[in-house]
Scaffold this active site. Sequence first.
Site, PDB file in Angstrom:
ATOM      1  N   ASP A  50       0.851  -1.184   0.000  1.00 54.57           N
ATOM      2  CA  ASP A  50       0.000   0.000   0.000  1.00 54.57           C
ATOM      3  C   ASP A  50       0.888   1.237   0.000  1.00 54.57           C
ATOM      4  O   ASP A  50       2.107   1.130   0.153  1.00 54.57           O
ATOM      5  CB  ASP A  50      -0.999  -0.005   1.166  1.00 54.57           C
ATOM      6  CG  ASP A  50      -0.332  -0.127   2.523  1.00 54.57           C
ATOM      7  OD1 ASP A  50       0.904  -0.239   2.596  1.00 54.57           O
ATOM      8  OD2 ASP A  50      -1.055  -0.104   3.531  1.00 54.57           O
ATOM      9  N   TYR A  91       2.969   4.753   0.835  1.00 56.37           N
ATOM     10  CA  TYR A  91       3.634   5.284   2.022  1.00 56.37           C
ATOM     11  C   TYR A  91       2.592   6.007   2.874  1.00 56.37           C
ATOM     12  O   TYR A  91       1.711   6.691   2.346  1.00 56.37           O
ATOM     13  CB  TYR A  91       4.719   6.278   1.620  1.00 56.37           C
ATOM     14  CG  TYR A  91       5.883   5.672   0.864  1.00 56.37           C
ATOM     15  CD1 TYR A  91       6.646   4.639   1.395  1.00 56.37           C
ATOM     16  CD2 TYR A  91       6.242   6.166  -0.392  1.00 56.37           C
ATOM     17  CE1 TYR A  91       7.727   4.110   0.701  1.00 56.37           C
ATOM     18  CE2 TYR A  91       7.324   5.637  -1.093  1.00 56.37           C
ATOM     19  CZ  TYR A  91       8.060   4.609  -0.541  1.00 56.37           C
ATOM     20  OH  TYR A  91       9.122   4.084  -1.224  1.00 56.37           O
ATOM     21  N   PHE A 135       6.218   2.854  -4.343  1.00 54.87           N
ATOM     22  CA  PHE A 135       7.612   3.040  -3.942  1.00 54.87           C
ATOM     23  C   PHE A 135       8.187   4.409  -4.308  1.00 54.87           C
ATOM     24  O   PHE A 135       9.284   4.748  -3.880  1.00 54.87           O
ATOM     25  CB  PHE A 135       8.518   1.935  -4.497  1.00 54.87           C
ATOM     26  CG  PHE A 135       8.137   0.569  -4.042  1.00 54.87           C
ATOM     27  CD1 PHE A 135       8.349   0.163  -2.736  1.00 54.87           C
ATOM     28  CD2 PHE A 135       7.528  -0.326  -4.916  1.00 54.87           C
ATOM     29  CE1 PHE A 135       7.977  -1.100  -2.304  1.00 54.87           C
ATOM     30  CE2 PHE A 135       7.155  -1.595  -4.494  1.00 54.87           C
ATOM     31  CZ  PHE A 135       7.387  -1.989  -3.183  1.00 54.87           C
ATOM     32  N   HIS A 142       9.593  -8.094   0.615  1.00 54.97           N
ATOM     33  CA  HIS A 142       9.433  -6.644   0.480  1.00 54.97           C
ATOM     34  C   HIS A 142      10.770  -5.951   0.753  1.00 54.97           C
ATOM     35  O   HIS A 142      11.563  -6.418   1.584  1.00 54.97           O
ATOM     36  CB  HIS A 142       8.369  -6.168   1.480  1.00 54.97           C
ATOM     37  CG  HIS A 142       7.862  -4.803   1.219  1.00 54.97           C
ATOM     38  ND1 HIS A 142       8.487  -3.670   1.709  1.00 54.97           N
ATOM     39  CD2 HIS A 142       6.786  -4.363   0.519  1.00 54.97           C
ATOM     40  CE1 HIS A 142       7.810  -2.604   1.320  1.00 54.97           C
ATOM     41  NE2 HIS A 142       6.771  -2.996   0.595  1.00 54.97           N
TER      42      HIS A 142
END
Length: 239
Positions: A64, A66, A77, A203
Amino acid sequence: MIRIGNDWDEVLKNEFEKEYFLELREFLKEEYSIATVYPPAEDIFRAFALTSYNDTKVVILGQDPYHEPGQAQGLAFSVPEGTPYPPSLRNIFKELSEDAGLTGRFKGKAAPEAEPGDGILVPWAKQGVLLLNTALTVRAHEAASHKGKGWEIFTDEVIRLLAERNKPLVFILWGAPAGKKKDLILAAQAKAGTKHLIITAPHPSPLSAHRGFFGGRYYSRCNYFLCDNGQEPICWDIG
């Protein structure tokens, strides 16, 4: 009415009218009115606006957006100009710097030494890299707060529609929620008779990056696959 401004409008027009999505829209209206939600409402579909359906060559899938101020901009990202690197983006660039031969900017230079603001990933998006999260919104300071509200149904459909194309794609799945989409992609490519490159990894967050994210050589593997399938490679240099 949602309007993205390219071929996604036609591809997704039926999805925007489904009951779950209408319920999701009502939920988001309420959320944006009573809480701080990221990204700004006008940037929710920015990844689609920058990377059209037909031009998509690579999908980088995260979790999801930031959830801290000034970071989310509708691209997984990525951060706006002038924003220091979040830890996940630092690790993404650290891996890029070690994936030899892809970029002069980071070659031989540790990513954390780069100037803050260089982290914006719009150049990737404009070359056909769809920077997608499994959920497209989040409450401030509350990771995964919009999980299970309908976004996963929507992004699953996006992934399926892309995987059913005849054009070979690269799917880079970072994190457990993203990795769960592998079976969806495999089923869709079998239906279409297309062979995609699917790369799964932990991740890039500092909490999980050392469990197998580093050393994945995502960028070079992606470009080798694209070239082998008659497509232009991605220039990963954001400078």
